[in-house]
Design an enzyme around this catalytic site. Structure first.
Site, mmCIF file in Angstrom:
data_model
loop_
_atom_site.group_PDB
_atom_site.id
_atom_site.type_symbol
_atom_site.label_atom_id
_atom_site.label_comp_id
_atom_site.label_asym_id
_atom_site.label_seq_id
_atom_site.Cartn_x
_atom_site.Cartn_y
_atom_site.Cartn_z
ATOM 1 N N ASP B 106 0.932 -1.216 0.125
ATOM 2 C CA ASP B 106 0.037 0.062 -0.104
ATOM 3 C C ASP B 106 0.734 1.322 0.147
ATOM 4 O OD1 ASP B 106 1.071 0.053 2.617
ATOM 5 O OD2 ASP B 106 -0.920 -0.159 3.583
ATOM 6 N N SER B 107 0.581 2.405 0.007
ATOM 7 C CA SER B 107 1.165 3.600 -0.152
ATOM 8 C C SER B 107 1.434 4.332 1.247
ATOM 9 C CB SER B 107 0.288 4.706 -1.003
ATOM 10 O OG SER B 107 -0.859 5.049 -0.359
ATOM 11 N N GLY B 108 0.772 3.922 2.289
ATOM 12 C CA GLY B 108 1.089 4.447 3.671
ATOM 13 C C GLY B 108 -0.025 5.301 3.806
ATOM 14 N N PHE B 110 -3.370 5.485 4.000
ATOM 15 C CA PHE B 110 -4.432 5.024 5.099
ATOM 16 C C PHE B 110 -3.759 4.962 6.456
ATOM 17 C CE2 PHE B 110 -6.173 1.776 7.732
ATOM 18 C CZ PHE B 110 -7.656 2.356 7.744
ATOM 19 N N ASP B 281 -7.944 -6.880 0.440
ATOM 20 C CA ASP B 281 -7.003 -7.402 1.704
ATOM 21 C C ASP B 281 -7.472 -6.916 2.788
ATOM 22 O OD1 ASP B 281 -6.575 -4.351 1.111
ATOM 23 O OD2 ASP B 281 -5.393 -4.580 3.005
ATOM 24 N N CYS B 319 -11.680 -29.434 7.642
ATOM 25 C CA CYS B 319 -10.826 -28.358 7.265
ATOM 26 C C CYS B 319 -9.479 -29.037 6.989
ATOM 27 C CB CYS B 319 -10.846 -27.222 8.393
ATOM 28 S SG CYS B 319 -9.573 -25.836 8.000
ATOM 29 N N CYS B 321 -6.629 -27.244 7.300
ATOM 30 C CA CYS B 321 -5.661 -26.342 7.856
ATOM 31 C C CYS B 321 -4.922 -27.150 9.197
ATOM 32 C CB CYS B 321 -6.169 -24.953 8.378
ATOM 33 S SG CYS B 321 -6.742 -25.299 10.176
ATOM 34 N N CYS B 324 -6.907 -27.919 12.385
ATOM 35 C CA CYS B 324 -7.719 -28.810 12.344
ATOM 36 C C CYS B 324 -7.253 -30.131 11.821
ATOM 37 C CB CYS B 324 -8.877 -28.497 11.161
ATOM 38 S SG CYS B 324 -9.671 -26.995 11.842
ATOM 39 N N HIS B 350 -5.959 -21.359 10.643
ATOM 40 C CA HIS B 350 -7.386 -21.686 10.513
ATOM 41 C C HIS B 350 -8.255 -20.470 9.502
ATOM 42 C CE1 HIS B 350 -11.114 -23.573 10.474
ATOM 43 N NE2 HIS B 350 -11.798 -22.351 11.008
#
Lengths: 382, 382
Positions: B106-108, B110, B281, B319, B321, B324, B350
């Protein structure tokens, strides 16, 4: 009672000496193999510690990757949380933590008697205050066995009363040692789980005669293995070696494994293997890792040092661990400063790999007859 | 300036629509493929967030295992610590964090404009106070590009000025949007790294005419992709959808990928995919996991609830993962209560697996023509 060695086939654990200490007395180091219900272990062995049913920051895949053969878990902690009965209902400790290798549980004695003002000891057992919620608990030798049977470890250990080896009076050592002997008999009597081995614990502090007497008493009981307790505390290395030599002298003809409780720095392990010890455990390598100290062949790295922030090299060139395979010292130093969870896992993987590879080199040197010419590691002073 | 789509072969990133939204207007969901210097990504895609050059608690092997195709890392955080120049000297962000897949930074913008009293914005850029050490920094559009070029992400993003969509006046939205447009042109001018794509950001808050105008302005510039910013904030789901519909209507004929910044709950993603978004994201799945909330198909589990302490079932039956596959809810609840590091890794694995598998099901449904009939997941209200 009959000696354990008289009926080895009936026991859940057996120990085979693959290479005895040489007759020239140059070392008491020996090579062995320990057969447990959950697998075979090459000794001398170091056991990482999984206090709360997890070796901090690692999962079972990580444990296998670092080369752990057997782990230790803490009876005191699991008794308080989540509770041994709960773990038993959930299928036992191996299943609970998804570790299918061998597990040794301590008895809780060390933790309980370390509580200071929060406990009192009498001949019946220990009364202590939980460090979690302040509740009062009575813990007897029979309780220690019952909890460990519920956990279902491969190896259980007797309740004992360790005392600080250097700071204790002879009278205090004598009383604790006598009590430990009485508790050992009660633990043997209480123990009934056929798929679990039981180790006795030698006390005796730094008093040669008390240590020798304790060795004679404990070795005279039908345990599957012999722990040497009350060391790895406030004693000097020389004091520890002297106490170890007394104990091992009393065990020279004994076929059972010898386990020195609580020792974890490379140089200390090297010395204790030389003294004839087969098994070790300690939180040290993992604890110092989480504090930012990483062991390397020529010393140790404090990852808080700003010089590492620009260091593109791995922690240890050629190390097979998860940290060294992929990451730079700079990245690890960054993770530590940012308090990122990944640091703690990578650092623990490194120090445990370092120590377990060191133990493997010790075993190779014993097999080759070159022990103790092995270079002493500088990573010792953690 | 020429439109990016006019010379796709010269660009570091290309996007191919594999299945366009159906002509009947039942959904704007589409299937795509994004080609980056570090690999090909199937869209719609969710990008886990690695704020400090690490997706909290996971290592790159974990990221691959959960199914991450691309990750986002934060320019603001890396600029402050360990510093973009340092990362550049160490070989760039991919090498630094040992992630060889695609990275979007990102650009920073936010983070910087979220600092409240700790920053001021003018047409030149932003002056802000570091949340780490209180030092004062000036950050211009040119700085945002320079930092991202030093990091070497596959996709860089323009500096923008987001404002809280619901709480902002029309005048505040208008000023921030105009400024974002001026900064977009400066970012394009400043950007020179040929192996890095650059995305522009649409602002416009919840004002339909400003959102439409911003879409027209940003889409008129030769970016490689179009971000929709200033949402995933304090707006309602209906307000967000209305703003998305305005933006996507302005991009219907645009061949470039559409990225809605900051959205992370399953139900919100489902709705935004339906609105025609390709990329997402959010820290949400990982953050709620670390707080003990695990997403499952029929809701969510708060692992602090004492009923899980005796629950032998996995978090989610079937699941794939790491949590699990091996562990019970009881074990995870124990780890959380003991504040054991392993909990944070397993829980994050998870929730990310849950969300990334959900995105894979969305892609399958779009391919099969059954989207949006997919069941909405109850794990939405995180």
């Amino acid at each position: 009672m009959t000696h354990a060695a008289a009926t080895p086939s009936a026991r859940p654990l057996s120990f085979e000496t693959l290479k005895s200490a040489p007759a020239d007395g140059s070392t008491r180091a020996r090579l062995g193999r320990l057969m447990t219900p959950h697998g075979v272990i090459e000794t001398p062995v170091f056991m990482p510690v999984g206090t709360n049913a997890t070796v901090k920051a690692l999962d079972p895949d990580d444990l296998r990757e670092v080369g752990a053969q057997m782990i230790l878990s803490n009876t005191y902690h699991l008794y308080l949380r989540p509770g041994h009965k709960r773990i038993a209902r959930l299928g036992g400790l191996h299943r609970f933590m998804a570790w299918d290798g061998p597990i040794l549980t301590d008895s809780g004695g060390f933790q309980v008697v370390s509580l200071g003002d929060m406990r009192s000891v009498d001949d019946d057992g220990v009364v202590f205050r939980s460090h979690l919620d302040g509740t009062i608990h009575r813990f007897t030798p029979e309780d220690a066995i019952g909890v460990q049977e519920a956990l279902g470890s491969d190896v259980a250990v007797c309740l004992d009363q360790p005392v600080p080896p250097h700071a204790s009076t002879r009278a205090a050592v004598a009383e604790a040692t006598t009590r430990t002997h009485a508790w050992a008999e009660r633990c043997l009597e209480a123990h009934s789980r056929p798929d679990q081995a039981l180790f006795g614990i030698i006390q005796g502090g730094l008093e040669p005669d008390l240590r020798a007497e304790s060795t004679r008493v404990i070795a005279g009981l039908p345990f599957d293995g012999i722990c040497i307790g009350g060391l790895a505390g406030d004693e000097t290395a020389a004091q520890r070696r002297a106490a170890l030599d007394v104990a091992v002298r009393g065990l020279i003809e004994d076929p059972r494994p010898r386990y020195l409780m609580g020792l974890g720095s490379p140089a200390d392990l090297l010395n204790a293997v030389d003294a004839g010890i087969d098994m070790f455990d300690s939180v040290l390598p993992a604890r110092v890792a989480r504090n930012g100290t990483l062991w390397v062949p020529d010393g140790r790295l404090n990852m808080r040092n700003s010089r590492f922030l620009d260091d593109p090299e791995p922690v240890q060139a050629g190390c097979r661990c998860r940290a060294c395979r992929s990451f730079s010292r700079a990245y690890l130093a960054h993770l530590l400063r940012a308090d990122e969870l990944l640091f703690y896992r990578l650092a623990t993987c490194h120090n445990l790999t370092f120590l377990l590879d060191f133990m493997a080199r010790i075993r190779s040197a014993i097999a080759d007859g070159t022990f103790p010419l092995l270079n002493s590691p500088a990573g010792s002073a953690a």
